[in-house]
Design an enzyme around this catalytic site. Structure first.
Site, mmCIF file in Angstrom:
data_model
loop_
_atom_site.group_PDB
_atom_site.id
_atom_site.type_symbol
_atom_site.label_atom_id
_atom_site.label_comp_id
_atom_site.label_asym_id
_atom_site.label_seq_id
_atom_site.Cartn_x
_atom_site.Cartn_y
_atom_site.Cartn_z
ATOM 1 N N ARG A 27 -80.972 -54.989 -87.552
ATOM 2 C CA ARG A 27 -81.437 -53.627 -87.785
ATOM 3 C C ARG A 27 -82.780 -53.609 -88.516
ATOM 4 O O ARG A 27 -83.483 -52.607 -88.494
ATOM 5 C CB ARG A 27 -80.395 -52.844 -88.600
ATOM 6 C CG ARG A 27 -79.063 -52.684 -87.886
ATOM 7 C CD ARG A 27 -78.008 -52.128 -88.817
ATOM 8 N NE ARG A 27 -78.297 -50.783 -89.231
ATOM 9 C CZ ARG A 27 -77.999 -49.692 -88.542
ATOM 10 N NH1 ARG A 27 -77.389 -49.803 -87.393
ATOM 11 N NH2 ARG A 27 -78.298 -48.505 -88.987
ATOM 12 N N GLY A 101 -80.564 -44.078 -95.493
ATOM 13 C CA GLY A 101 -81.139 -42.761 -95.235
ATOM 14 C C GLY A 101 -82.087 -42.368 -96.351
ATOM 15 O O GLY A 101 -82.550 -43.211 -97.117
ATOM 16 N N GLU A 485 -95.405 -50.114 -71.809
ATOM 17 C CA GLU A 485 -94.273 -50.883 -72.348
ATOM 18 C C GLU A 485 -94.679 -52.340 -72.595
ATOM 19 O O GLU A 485 -94.306 -52.932 -73.619
ATOM 20 C CB GLU A 485 -93.080 -50.777 -71.375
ATOM 21 C CG GLU A 485 -91.868 -51.602 -71.727
ATOM 22 C CD GLU A 485 -91.250 -51.302 -73.095
ATOM 23 O OE1 GLU A 485 -91.654 -50.327 -73.757
ATOM 24 O OE2 GLU A 485 -90.385 -52.087 -73.518
ATOM 25 N N LYS A 489 -94.541 -54.221 -76.233
ATOM 26 C CA LYS A 489 -93.804 -55.472 -76.456
ATOM 27 C C LYS A 489 -94.715 -56.511 -77.107
ATOM 28 O O LYS A 489 -94.309 -57.197 -78.035
ATOM 29 C CB LYS A 489 -93.259 -56.057 -75.144
ATOM 30 C CG LYS A 489 -92.066 -55.396 -74.497
ATOM 31 C CD LYS A 489 -90.765 -55.523 -75.234
ATOM 32 C CE LYS A 489 -90.608 -54.387 -76.203
ATOM 33 N NZ LYS A 489 -89.864 -53.240 -75.797
ATOM 34 N N GLU A 492 -95.382 -55.677 -80.826
ATOM 35 C CA GLU A 492 -94.208 -55.856 -81.684
ATOM 36 C C GLU A 492 -93.916 -57.321 -81.963
ATOM 37 O O GLU A 492 -93.567 -57.693 -83.077
ATOM 38 C CB GLU A 492 -92.966 -55.287 -80.983
ATOM 39 C CG GLU A 492 -92.918 -53.801 -80.885
ATOM 40 C CD GLU A 492 -91.667 -53.378 -80.141
ATOM 41 O OE1 GLU A 492 -90.858 -52.678 -80.749
ATOM 42 O OE2 GLU A 492 -91.493 -53.740 -78.960
ATOM 43 N N LYS A 607 -84.367 -51.911 -85.950
ATOM 44 C CA LYS A 607 -83.771 -51.688 -84.638
ATOM 45 C C LYS A 607 -83.372 -50.236 -84.453
ATOM 46 O O LYS A 607 -83.521 -49.659 -83.387
ATOM 47 C CB LYS A 607 -82.550 -52.599 -84.485
ATOM 48 C CG LYS A 607 -81.865 -52.513 -83.136
ATOM 49 C CD LYS A 607 -82.747 -53.099 -82.066
ATOM 50 C CE LYS A 607 -82.187 -52.925 -80.671
ATOM 51 N NZ LYS A 607 -83.252 -53.077 -79.666
HETATM 52 C C1 F6R Z 1 -89.435 -51.050 -78.948
HETATM 53 C C2 F6R Z 1 -88.318 -50.420 -79.599
HETATM 54 C C3 F6R Z 1 -88.512 -49.082 -80.205
HETATM 55 C C4 F6R Z 1 -87.358 -48.159 -79.786
HETATM 56 C C5 F6R Z 1 -87.465 -46.805 -80.498
HETATM 57 C C6 F6R Z 1 -86.389 -45.841 -80.049
HETATM 58 O O1 F6R Z 1 -89.120 -52.326 -78.498
HETATM 59 O O2 F6R Z 1 -87.243 -50.962 -79.642
HETATM 60 O O3 F6R Z 1 -89.734 -48.538 -79.835
HETATM 61 O O4 F6R Z 1 -87.402 -48.000 -78.397
HETATM 62 O O5 F6R Z 1 -87.360 -47.000 -81.892
HETATM 63 O O6 F6R Z 1 -85.122 -46.342 -80.310
HETATM 64 P P1 F6R Z 1 -83.845 -45.792 -79.551
HETATM 65 O O7 F6R Z 1 -84.000 -46.094 -78.119
HETATM 66 O O8 F6R Z 1 -82.703 -46.524 -80.194
HETATM 67 O O9 F6R Z 1 -83.793 -44.317 -79.819
#
Ligand code: F6R
Length: 612
Positions: A27, A101, A485, A489, A492, A607
């Site tokens: 996470r 939070g 995308e 990638k 990141e 995450k």
């Molecule tokens: C990129 C990535 C983030 C998520 C974004 C949304 O590799 O993982 O950009 O796509 O934080 O997250 P979700 O899809 O969980 O709402």
């Protein structure tokens, strides 16, 4: 974002908590800690750094206990440090809290508490909250559960908390508003987690706590109450997830494992839904709401990050096949502006985790305007799956690598099926093309497999460009979202600055960046714009840029122009993005690994982004 774990029952709590924290490392976090209650009282240990560092530091400490909580912190208020790490104790030393939070009005509450003589060791909103609860308890002489309820009514923000009280070593109190909390039900024991990973080997029976609920958890009893102190019936669901799904299974990294899982995750996503021979797509969430979907005047897609890129791809596909206008919005913008939302708009919310705070609030806003919400979510039982009016799971299985890979291709597969189904139902998609696309989609898993068989071809390309400072990703039409995308990638995973652009837009600015050092990655699979993208490649070559092209097998033109090429199997242009993204994922992965980056847990990233 922060991860929380808890245990109460006959087993030793500490090993369960440490293992649970390690499973939630994905996470994203910067410090960690545990609190236990045993014969020696309340034990609180915390430290900046990895869970394993805390574990080493605790060797020889009195860790035997049957109740405990643990936390991985992703800093919001105050830098990552031992002091700011959770758990935090109240001034009396009786209460210990962990929190995921943000408490938005913590500064005002802190001032009030300071006037009353409370002191604070950390800069966190969490330490304010635990003392606020203690103060309420002191003033009203009420049980802790009641004090938590009163505090919840007065604090603003999104949170989940777990609390221990040294005077009540048989109870964990939990409360939730906006951040996820899962309770695992064992025989005479309970497990807690931000997700279900800490409890997988002990129980498959879980309860997802709802917003504004307080849980009073003893070893053999779970009571859920709402803010009005009314008991709520826990809704127990059975998890369909095995331990193996959250282990690396022989791969060096989760990211590589998840990239390699795509033939089966895409297959799982299509399985039981798409039958190309029969010409059918079975999706209950769509069938039950087909009228709302086919008569929608507009579709608004809300999402963040990679999920937003899947949404952008869907805009191209839905407009093409269904002739419904589509807008794709960053959830973080949508929630704060004053968007026009009409009753006959359909909102599609896309999220891997189902817990992204911005997307959740954007959905709530759209709901207030009466919009119908269709959620596309990976994590079963997550918040977005529960607040949507209808939806479809992507069935990609747990995604542990912080950079989203298999969830993205599963999102594309679901969106494609939705577009095909609506288009057919509306009559905007003729039968022949519908049948052809069904076949194309069904063949995708096998084609992804063939790309993966050839993955090694990307390794020399990765080492050639790993020292680049910048990179440009270009694509047209259906490949434009894939260019975005690919750039995300690379950023990141390798920390190389990368930008995605529509290939033709390049000459309106980014072309100024092109020199003999700049790698320009073209997503140039065969489509109706092929000759146009060939011209764009020439424009880059004329300025001595380095061209890496993802192209379709049999392309006779681009190999002679590009510095490096990678071939993907031929496919209809609408489904080709499911193929062209895979080499881009692999390229980022190999570059990240070559550079020694922590590809599964890139710096600063989380995450599941449960704060705004
Ligand atoms: C990129 C990535 C983030 C998520 C974004 C949304 O590799 O993982 O950009 O796509 O934080 O997250 P979700 O899809 O969980 O709402």
């Amino acid at each position: 974002m922060c991860g929380i774990v808890g245990y109460i029952g006959p087993r030793e709590a500490y090993p369960i908590i440490i293992t649970g924290l390690k499973r939630q490392e994905y996470r994203g976090y910067d410090s960690t800690g545990v609190a236990l209650i045993n014969n020696e009282g309340l034990q609180v240990y915390k430290k900046k750094g990895k869970v394993s560092e805390l574990e080493n530091a605790l060797l020889g400490k009195p860790l035997s206990a049957h109740i405990g909580i643990g936390h991985t912190r992703w800093a919001t208020h105050g830098e990552p440090s031992d002091v700011n790490a959770h758990p935090h104790e109240s001034n009396s030393g009786k209460l210990a809290i962990i929190h995921n939070g943000i408490i938005e009005n913590y500064a005002l509450i802190k001032q009030d508490l300071q006037k009353k003589g409370y002191t604070f060791k950390s800069e966190t909103d969490t330490e304010v909250l635990v003392n606020f609860i203690e103060d309420i308890q002191k003033n009203t002489q009420c049980p802790l559960e009641e004090a938590v309820r009163m505090a919840m009514k007065r604090v603003a923000g999104a949170y989940v908390i777990l609390l221990l009280d040294v005077d009540h070593p048989d109870t964990i109190i939990a409360a939730r508003k906006g951040s996820p909390l899962v309770i695992g039900i064992g025989k005479g024991e309970h497990f807690l987690g931000s997700d279900a990973t800490p409890m997988l080997e002990y129980t498959k029976e879980v309860v997802y706590v709802n917003d504004y609920e307080i849980a009073i958890i003893k070893a053999d009893e779970l009571v859920l109450k709402n803010l009005g102190n009314e008991k709520q019936t826990p809704y127990i669901i059975s998890l369909d997830m095995e331990l193996a799904a959250i282990e690396k299974g022989g791969f060096d990294h989760f990211m590589l494992k998840e990239i390699n899982e795509q033939p089966s995750t895409i297959y799982d996503c299509l399985r039981g839904r798409l039958d190309a021979k029969a010409g059918t797509i079975t999706m209950k969430g769509i069938e039950d709401n087909i009228h709302a979907l086919t008569s929608a005047k507009r579709i608004i897609i809300i999402a963040c990050g990679t999920s937003w890129h899947a949404g952008l791809e869907a805009e191209y596909i839905i407009e093409e096949l269904c002739r419904i206008p589509v807008e794709v919005e960053y959830a973080s913008e949508f929630r704060y502006r004053n968007p026009v939302i009409n009753k006959d708009d359909v909102i599609i919310a896309i999220s891997q985790s189902g817990e992204t705070a911005d997307t959740i609030v954007a959905i709530e806003k759209a709901k207030e305007h009466g919009a119908f919400i269709f959620g596309i979510v990976n994590v079963v039982g997550s918040s977005i799956s529960r607040i949507s009016n209808a939806g479809a799971y992507t069935h990609a299985g747990p995604e542990i690598g912080v950079a989203s890979t298999k969830a993205f291709t599963a999102q594309l597969a679901v969106l494609m099926m939705i577009a095909l189904k609506i288009g057919k139902e509306k009559g905007t998609l003729e039968l022949k093309r519908y049948m052809e696309l069904l076949n194309e989609l069904e063949n995708i898993p096998e084609k992804v497999q063939s790309i993966l068989r050839n993955a090694d071809a990307l390794k020399p390309i990765a080492s050639k460009y790993k020292n680049a400072i910048n990179a440009l990703y270009l694509g047209r039409g259906y490949n434009f979202p894939i260019a975005l995308e690919g750039a995300l990638k690379l950023k990141e995973i390798s920390y190389i600055h990368a930008e995605g652009y529509p290939a033709a837009e390049m000459k309106h600015g980014p072309i100024a960046l092109v020199d003999n050092q700049l790698p320009v990655i073209f997503v140039a699979t065969h489509d109706e714009y092929h000759s146009k993208i060939v011209s764009n490649i020439q424009e880059i070559k004329a300025r001595k840029g380095k061209v890496i092209a993802i192209i379709t097998e049999g392309d006779a033109i681009i190999p002679s122009m590009a510095d490096d090429v990678f071939f993907v199997p031929p496919a209809n242009e609408l489904v080709a993005p499911l193929l062209s993204v895979v080499p881009l994922q692999l390229l980022s992965y190999y570059i990240g690994v070559d550079k020694g980056c922590d590809v599964d847990k890139p710096r600063n990233l989380a995450k599941s982004v449960t704060v705004e």
